[in-house]
Motif scaffolding. Sequence first.
Motif, PDB file in Angstrom:
ATOM      1  N   PRO A 168     -16.627  -5.098  -3.093  1.00  0.00           N
ATOM      2  CA  PRO A 168     -17.137  -4.611  -1.806  1.00  0.00           C
ATOM      3  C   PRO A 168     -16.074  -3.843  -1.031  1.00  0.00           C
ATOM      4  CG  PRO A 168     -16.674  -6.961  -1.693  1.00  0.00           C
ATOM      5  CD  PRO A 168     -16.507  -6.581  -3.133  1.00  0.00           C
ATOM      6  N   MET A 169     -16.530  -3.040  -0.062  1.00  0.00           N
ATOM      7  CA  MET A 169     -15.628  -2.162   0.664  1.00  0.00           C
ATOM      8  C   MET A 169     -14.538  -2.931   1.394  1.00  0.00           C
ATOM      9  SD  MET A 169     -18.051   0.717   2.412  1.00  0.00           S
ATOM     10  CE  MET A 169     -19.008   1.876   1.410  1.00  0.00           C
ATOM     11  N   LEU A 170     -13.334  -2.355   1.383  1.00  0.00           N
ATOM     12  CA  LEU A 170     -12.222  -2.897   2.148  1.00  0.00           C
ATOM     13  C   LEU A 170     -12.133  -2.191   3.496  1.00  0.00           C
ATOM     14  CD1 LEU A 170      -9.516  -2.880  -0.683  1.00  0.00           C
ATOM     15  CD2 LEU A 170     -10.808  -4.854   0.138  1.00  0.00           C
ATOM     16  N   THR A 171     -11.605  -2.875   4.482  1.00  0.00           N
ATOM     17  CA  THR A 171     -11.408  -2.243   5.785  1.00  0.00           C
ATOM     18  C   THR A 171     -10.228  -1.273   5.717  1.00  0.00           C
ATOM     19  OG1 THR A 171      -9.854  -3.912   6.600  1.00  0.00           O
ATOM     20  CG2 THR A 171     -12.218  -4.359   6.893  1.00  0.00           C
ATOM     21  N   ALA A 172     -10.154  -0.401   6.717  1.00  0.00           N
ATOM     22  CA  ALA A 172      -9.047   0.551   6.766  1.00  0.00           C
ATOM     23  C   ALA A 172      -7.704  -0.177   6.827  1.00  0.00           C
ATOM     24  CB  ALA A 172      -9.207   1.487   7.959  1.00  0.00           C
ATOM     25  N   ALA A 173      -7.663  -1.268   7.590  1.00  0.00           N
ATOM     26  CA  ALA A 173      -6.417  -2.040   7.698  1.00  0.00           C
ATOM     27  C   ALA A 173      -6.044  -2.659   6.358  1.00  0.00           C
ATOM     28  CB  ALA A 173      -6.566  -3.111   8.772  1.00  0.00           C
ATOM     29  N   ASP A 174      -7.052  -3.168   5.618  1.00  0.00           N
ATOM     30  CA  ASP A 174      -6.786  -3.755   4.305  1.00  0.00           C
ATOM     31  C   ASP A 174      -6.253  -2.696   3.336  1.00  0.00           C
ATOM     32  OD1 ASP A 174      -7.583  -6.259   5.104  1.00  0.00           O
ATOM     33  OD2 ASP A 174      -9.647  -6.021   4.403  1.00  0.00           O
ATOM     34  N   ILE A 175      -6.847  -1.495   3.381  1.00  0.00           N
ATOM     35  CA  ILE A 175      -6.405  -0.413   2.494  1.00  0.00           C
ATOM     36  C   ILE A 175      -4.952  -0.059   2.777  1.00  0.00           C
ATOM     37  CG2 ILE A 175      -6.724   2.028   1.918  1.00  0.00           C
ATOM     38  CD1 ILE A 175      -9.718   1.650   2.421  1.00  0.00           C
ATOM     39  N   ALA A 176      -4.610   0.058   4.068  1.00  0.00           N
ATOM     40  CA  ALA A 176      -3.238   0.413   4.441  1.00  0.00           C
ATOM     41  C   ALA A 176      -2.246  -0.663   3.996  1.00  0.00           C
ATOM     42  CB  ALA A 176      -3.146   0.622   5.950  1.00  0.00           C
ATOM     43  N   GLU A 177      -2.628  -1.928   4.159  1.00  0.00           N
ATOM     44  CA  GLU A 177      -1.735  -3.018   3.768  1.00  0.00           C
ATOM     45  C   GLU A 177      -1.524  -3.043   2.259  1.00  0.00           C
ATOM     46  OE1 GLU A 177      -1.478  -7.927   3.965  1.00  0.00           O
ATOM     47  OE2 GLU A 177      -3.071  -6.852   5.024  1.00  0.00           O
ATOM     48  N   LEU A 178      -2.600  -2.884   1.493  1.00  0.00           N
ATOM     49  CA  LEU A 178      -2.487  -2.886   0.039  1.00  0.00           C
ATOM     50  C   LEU A 178      -1.689  -1.681  -0.461  1.00  0.00           C
ATOM     51  CD1 LEU A 178      -6.110  -4.032  -0.873  1.00  0.00           C
ATOM     52  CD2 LEU A 178      -4.003  -5.312  -1.290  1.00  0.00           C
TER      53      LEU A 178
END
Length: 263
Positions: free
Chosen positions: A65-75
């Motif tokens: 499922p889709m990740l949030t923008a914050a999750d994408i940046a952290e990963l």
Amino acid sequence: MGSALPPLPKIEGDVDLVLDVYTHKSLRYEGAPLNDDYGDTDRLAELGGRILELAVTFHYYSKKPMLTAADIAELRNRALSSENLEAWLDAYGLRSKLRFAPGEKAAVGTPQEIRRFFDTYVGALHMRNGMATIQDWISRLIDPDAETAPQFPMPTPDLTPPTQQAYSPPPLQPPSSPPPLPPNTHSSNMGVPNLVSLALVNQTAVQRGIQITYHAEQVGPAHLPTWTVRCCMNGVEQGRGVGKSQKQAKEEAARQAWVRMGW
């Protein structure tokens, strides 16, 4: 990071480019001329850094499922850590190939230089192999447990003629003899659209699963060289260009290959 790394994509078709990638700036003399095609490794590193961030971002953006923008940046920040970049360079044996001036061993081991070296490799890889190759490699590198790597969207060039406008065409001019061709004009170049660029030929070859390589030769004095570049598709020569610069000859060879391949 998984224990088994995906195969390292090789930079295709340009020995000079590969040598530049593996040569640290400590071995370059001040005022060295820029390469006609890519400039220098500083430019390659700038391009590679942005391309690398894009590839990692797109991988996590495509997760379900889709990740949030914050999750994408952290990963992304975690994947592109200095520790990971250093581990990848060592695992692929790239760092041992880097040539540098005596006394610079400590300098080339800093996190900034490690990142620059990795970015330079990615920039050169993008120039010769395209984004699809990088996306597949980076996705498998940062997420080896993923079943499939996301396919980076590659726009298909629209080469259809533009729709005629509603206004009336200008009056026809009286027929006349066509002007003479300029010297050294090859018949194989006639009819090749100006919009057929080197980047378009490389991208089309990648999209069609064709390995494209360029082989350059230089003759004449250094201040007045003549370059001959052969464009090969899957190892078979499909175009040959001659010019006063490597870039000019390469573009000519690519345009000839475009026509020869019927694209």
